[in-house]
Design a protein around this motif. Structure first.
Motif, PDB file in Angstrom:
ATOM      1  N   ALA A  85      37.235  45.449  37.280  1.00 28.19           N
ATOM      2  CA  ALA A  85      37.998  45.088  36.115  1.00 28.19           C
ATOM      3  C   ALA A  85      37.161  45.995  35.045  1.00 28.19           C
ATOM      4  O   ALA A  85      37.944  46.215  33.784  1.00 28.19           O
ATOM      5  N   ALA A  86      36.037  47.141  35.391  1.00 24.94           N
ATOM      6  CA  ALA A  86      35.650  47.665  34.809  1.00 24.94           C
ATOM      7  C   ALA A  86      36.151  48.982  34.338  1.00 24.94           C
ATOM      8  O   ALA A  86      36.124  49.036  32.866  1.00 24.94           O
ATOM      9  N   LEU A  87      37.238  49.514  35.099  1.00 24.38           N
ATOM     10  CA  LEU A  87      38.212  51.127  34.454  1.00 24.38           C
ATOM     11  C   LEU A  87      38.767  50.395  33.869  1.00 24.38           C
ATOM     12  O   LEU A  87      39.754  51.290  33.092  1.00 24.38           O
ATOM     13  N   PRO A  88      39.946  49.826  34.593  1.00 23.11           N
ATOM     14  CA  PRO A  88      40.714  50.433  34.186  1.00 23.11           C
ATOM     15  C   PRO A  88      41.976  49.708  32.896  1.00 23.11           C
ATOM     16  O   PRO A  88      40.759  49.011  32.019  1.00 23.11           O
ATOM     17  N   ASP A  89      42.540  50.027  31.911  1.00 24.64           N
ATOM     18  CA  ASP A  89      42.815  48.849  31.162  1.00 24.64           C
ATOM     19  C   ASP A  89      43.881  47.643  31.533  1.00 24.64           C
ATOM     20  O   ASP A  89      43.183  46.728  30.499  1.00 24.64           O
ATOM     21  N   PHE A  90      44.041  46.939  32.062  1.00 23.44           N
ATOM     22  CA  PHE A  90      44.711  46.225  32.699  1.00 23.44           C
ATOM     23  C   PHE A  90      44.132  45.660  33.950  1.00 23.44           C
ATOM     24  O   PHE A  90      44.131  46.433  35.436  1.00 23.44           O
ATOM     25  N   THR A  91      43.444  44.887  34.507  1.00 25.52           N
ATOM     26  CA  THR A  91      43.398  44.562  35.986  1.00 25.52           C
ATOM     27  C   THR A  91      43.948  42.643  36.393  1.00 25.52           C
ATOM     28  O   THR A  91      43.956  42.253  35.610  1.00 25.52           O
ATOM     29  N   THR A  92      44.680  42.708  37.811  1.00 29.89           N
ATOM     30  CA  THR A  92      45.219  41.686  37.219  1.00 29.89           C
ATOM     31  C   THR A  92      45.034  41.247  39.316  1.00 29.89           C
ATOM     32  O   THR A  92      44.406  42.009  39.571  1.00 29.89           O
ATOM     33  N   PHE A  93      44.794  39.896  39.292  1.00 26.58           N
ATOM     34  CA  PHE A  93      44.387  39.169  40.136  1.00 26.58           C
ATOM     35  C   PHE A  93      45.382  38.415  40.916  1.00 26.58           C
ATOM     36  O   PHE A  93      45.822  37.425  39.988  1.00 26.58           O
ATOM     37  N   SER A  94      45.146  37.801  42.260  1.00 28.51           N
ATOM     38  CA  SER A  94      46.317  36.706  43.244  1.00 28.51           C
ATOM     39  C   SER A  94      45.425  36.005  43.572  1.00 28.51           C
ATOM     40  O   SER A  94      43.964  36.323  44.108  1.00 28.51           O
ATOM     41  N   PHE A  95      45.646  34.356  43.024  1.00 28.19           N
ATOM     42  CA  PHE A  95      44.931  33.272  44.175  1.00 28.19           C
ATOM     43  C   PHE A  95      46.103  32.815  44.821  1.00 28.19           C
ATOM     44  O   PHE A  95      45.676  32.017  44.732  1.00 28.19           O
TER      45      PHE A  95
ATOM     46  N   THR B  75      41.563  31.179  46.180  1.00 27.73           N
ATOM     47  CA  THR B  75      42.878  30.204  46.279  1.00 27.73           C
ATOM     48  C   THR B  75      43.009  29.077  45.532  1.00 27.73           C
ATOM     49  O   THR B  75      42.218  28.545  45.572  1.00 27.73           O
ATOM     50  N   THR B  76      44.445  29.368  44.437  1.00 31.81           N
ATOM     51  CA  THR B  76      44.636  28.346  43.499  1.00 31.81           C
ATOM     52  C   THR B  76      45.599  27.367  44.773  1.00 31.81           C
ATOM     53  O   THR B  76      46.658  27.250  43.863  1.00 31.81           O
ATOM     54  N   VAL B  77      46.050  27.584  45.827  1.00 33.18           N
ATOM     55  CA  VAL B  77      47.534  27.652  46.391  1.00 33.18           C
ATOM     56  C   VAL B  77      48.133  28.946  46.116  1.00 33.18           C
ATOM     57  O   VAL B  77      48.929  29.182  46.559  1.00 33.18           O
ATOM     58  N   ASP B  78      48.299  28.805  44.609  1.00 34.61           N
ATOM     59  CA  ASP B  78      49.365  30.007  44.234  1.00 34.61           C
ATOM     60  C   ASP B  78      48.720  30.220  43.011  1.00 34.61           C
ATOM     61  O   ASP B  78      48.292  29.331  41.603  1.00 34.61           O
ATOM     62  N   GLY B  79      48.857  31.689  42.229  1.00 40.56           N
ATOM     63  CA  GLY B  79      48.235  32.015  41.510  1.00 40.56           C
ATOM     64  C   GLY B  79      47.986  32.577  40.556  1.00 40.56           C
ATOM     65  O   GLY B  79      47.760  34.215  41.987  1.00 40.56           O
ATOM     66  N   GLY B  80      47.859  33.386  39.370  1.00 34.73           N
ATOM     67  CA  GLY B  80      46.938  34.843  39.563  1.00 34.73           C
ATOM     68  C   GLY B  80      45.906  34.398  38.362  1.00 34.73           C
ATOM     69  O   GLY B  80      46.169  33.786  37.379  1.00 34.73           O
ATOM     70  N   ALA B  81      46.127  35.619  37.320  1.00 34.07           N
ATOM     71  CA  ALA B  81      45.038  36.275  36.780  1.00 34.07           C
ATOM     72  C   ALA B  81      45.351  37.320  35.514  1.00 34.07           C
ATOM     73  O   ALA B  81      45.454  38.253  36.325  1.00 34.07           O
ATOM     74  N   HIS B  82      45.285  37.307  34.308  1.00 35.29           N
ATOM     75  CA  HIS B  82      45.136  38.627  33.676  1.00 35.29           C
ATOM     76  C   HIS B  82      43.981  39.207  33.423  1.00 35.29           C
ATOM     77  O   HIS B  82      43.625  38.363  32.176  1.00 35.29           O
ATOM     78  N   LEU B  83      43.815  39.663  32.725  1.00 33.99           N
ATOM     79  CA  LEU B  83      42.274  41.068  32.260  1.00 33.99           C
ATOM     80  C   LEU B  83      42.459  42.313  31.548  1.00 33.99           C
ATOM     81  O   LEU B  83      42.977  43.179  32.326  1.00 33.99           O
ATOM     82  N   PRO B  84      42.708  42.095  30.682  1.00 33.99           N
ATOM     83  CA  PRO B  84      42.805  43.257  29.419  1.00 33.99           C
ATOM     84  C   PRO B  84      41.669  43.898  28.951  1.00 33.99           C
ATOM     85  O   PRO B  84      40.803  43.280  29.017  1.00 33.99           O
ATOM     86  N   VAL B  85      41.437  45.309  29.940  1.00 36.63           N
ATOM     87  CA  VAL B  85      39.737  45.852  29.939  1.00 36.63           C
ATOM     88  C   VAL B  85      39.870  47.152  28.989  1.00 36.63           C
ATOM     89  O   VAL B  85      41.345  47.721  28.882  1.00 36.63           O
ATOM     90  N   GLY B  86      38.966  47.992  28.816  1.00 35.95           N
ATOM     91  CA  GLY B  86      39.040  49.320  28.472  1.00 35.95           C
ATOM     92  C   GLY B  86      39.710  49.570  27.182  1.00 35.95           C
ATOM     93  O   GLY B  86      40.042  48.790  26.412  1.00 35.95           O
ATOM     94  N   ARG B  87      40.741  49.945  27.346  1.00 33.07           N
ATOM     95  CA  ARG B  87      41.913  50.544  26.147  1.00 33.07           C
ATOM     96  C   ARG B  87      42.884  48.859  25.722  1.00 33.07           C
ATOM     97  O   ARG B  87      43.383  48.900  25.005  1.00 33.07           O
ATOM     98  N   GLY B  88      43.024  48.132  27.351  1.00 35.09           N
ATOM     99  CA  GLY B  88      43.532  47.597  26.810  1.00 35.09           C
ATOM    100  C   GLY B  88      43.571  45.994  25.924  1.00 35.09           C
ATOM    101  O   GLY B  88      44.032  45.606  25.842  1.00 35.09           O
ATOM    102  N   LEU B  89      42.052  46.047  25.442  1.00 32.65           N
ATOM    103  CA  LEU B  89      41.439  45.430  25.099  1.00 32.65           C
ATOM    104  C   LEU B  89      41.900  45.380  23.441  1.00 32.65           C
ATOM    105  O   LEU B  89      41.927  45.411  22.532  1.00 32.65           O
ATOM    106  N   GLN B  90      42.440  47.342  22.949  1.00 30.20           N
ATOM    107  CA  GLN B  90      43.717  47.307  21.611  1.00 30.20           C
ATOM    108  C   GLN B  90      44.924  46.713  21.873  1.00 30.20           C
ATOM    109  O   GLN B  90      45.341  46.355  20.943  1.00 30.20           O
ATOM    110  N   THR B  91      45.175  45.924  23.120  1.00 32.02           N
ATOM    111  CA  THR B  91      46.766  45.143  22.905  1.00 32.02           C
ATOM    112  C   THR B  91      46.086  43.103  22.129  1.00 32.02           C
ATOM    113  O   THR B  91      46.560  42.674  22.921  1.00 32.02           O
ATOM    114  N   GLY B  92      44.611  43.512  21.981  1.00 33.60           N
ATOM    115  CA  GLY B  92      44.320  41.668  21.857  1.00 33.60           C
ATOM    116  C   GLY B  92      44.752  40.955  20.979  1.00 33.60           C
ATOM    117  O   GLY B  92      45.364  39.834  21.420  1.00 33.60           O
ATOM    118  N   GLN B  93      45.571  41.648  20.355  1.00 28.99           N
ATOM    119  CA  GLN B  93      46.542  40.728  18.910  1.00 28.99           C
ATOM    120  C   GLN B  93      48.030  39.874  19.618  1.00 28.99           C
ATOM    121  O   GLN B  93      48.076  39.271  20.124  1.00 28.99           O
TER     122      GLN B  93
END
Length: 230
Positions: A172-182, A189-207
């Protein structure tokens, strides 16, 4: 790995006695409205990936959809992606009204070829979506340079790469957004699910991210439970 034990609270909320209808209905509601188990999972995941923001969702596909929205992808835009992936990677591009532009892959890795990506850039390009095929990290140094040069978002679908590293950095260090699947067949696995991580320039979307992050965390008061047990 130590992290695997931290998903126990999420797994435990799925193991509900079949003999107790009220308990099963309550568990179903907790799955639809994130509660303490999900919050604990997000906290552990945040620490493990060393990201200041983590948002769990119902799927990795939804995480990609959110990344595209936060990247400003709209109807008529173009998003460079790979055909070497599950269709769930590219469906969110179409769902946002954008056009998929296929880039070629590196035949040795199955990942996007940076040279091909650079050749596909147009004034309409809004984002690059890359997939770590089989868990092998993409060429992030080159893709990051292309994205920065053209001021577009770099979005990583890391569904295959949970726990992988690139040049001694978490995925999750270099992209603007990283996504995972569970989803059921993923590393965690959580049977189904996912995660969204804004990083890098993606943090500018913080609001904008916090607006989504502060969604209701409990069922609305007075919500009736469905009668009967399936």
């Amino acid at each position: 790995m130590p992290f695997y034990g931290s998903i126990n609270p999420v797994v435990q909320c799925l193991h509900v006695s079949r003999g107790n209808c009220a308990q099963r209905r309550s568990a179903r509601l907790r799955l639809h409205w994130p509660g303490p188990q999900v919050e604990a999972f997000e906290s552990k995941l945040k620490d493990w990936v060393t990201s200041p923001h983590v948002l769990t969702l119902n799927s990795g596909t939804s995480a990609l959809h959110l990344a595209l929205r936060l990247a400003g992808v709209e109807h008529g835009d173009e998003v460079i992606s790979t055909a070497m992936t599950c269709m769930a990677t590219n469906v969110p591009i179409l769902a946002n009204g954008a056009r998929i532009v296929w880039a070629d892959i590196n035949p040795k890795t199955g990942n996007l070829c940076p040279k091909s990506v650079a050749e596909k850039i147009t004034p309409k390009t809004k984002a690059i979506v890359c997939v770590d095929w089989g868990g092998y990290p993409c060429d992030f140094t080159e893709l990051r340079a292309i994205a920065d040069q053209h001021k577009i978002a770099l979005i990583e679908d890391a569904a295959h790469a949970f726990g992988a590293t690139y040049k001694n950095q978490k995925m999750a260090a270099l992209p603007d957004f990283t996504t995972f699947s569970f989803q059921a067949i993923k590393h965690v696995t959580t049977v189904d699910g996912g995660a969204h991580l804004p990083v890098g320039r993606g943090l500018q979307t913080g609001q904008a991210f916090e607006v989504v992050r502060n969604r209701p965390r409990r069922p609305p008061e007075g919500l009736p439970l469905r009668r009967g047990c399936p």
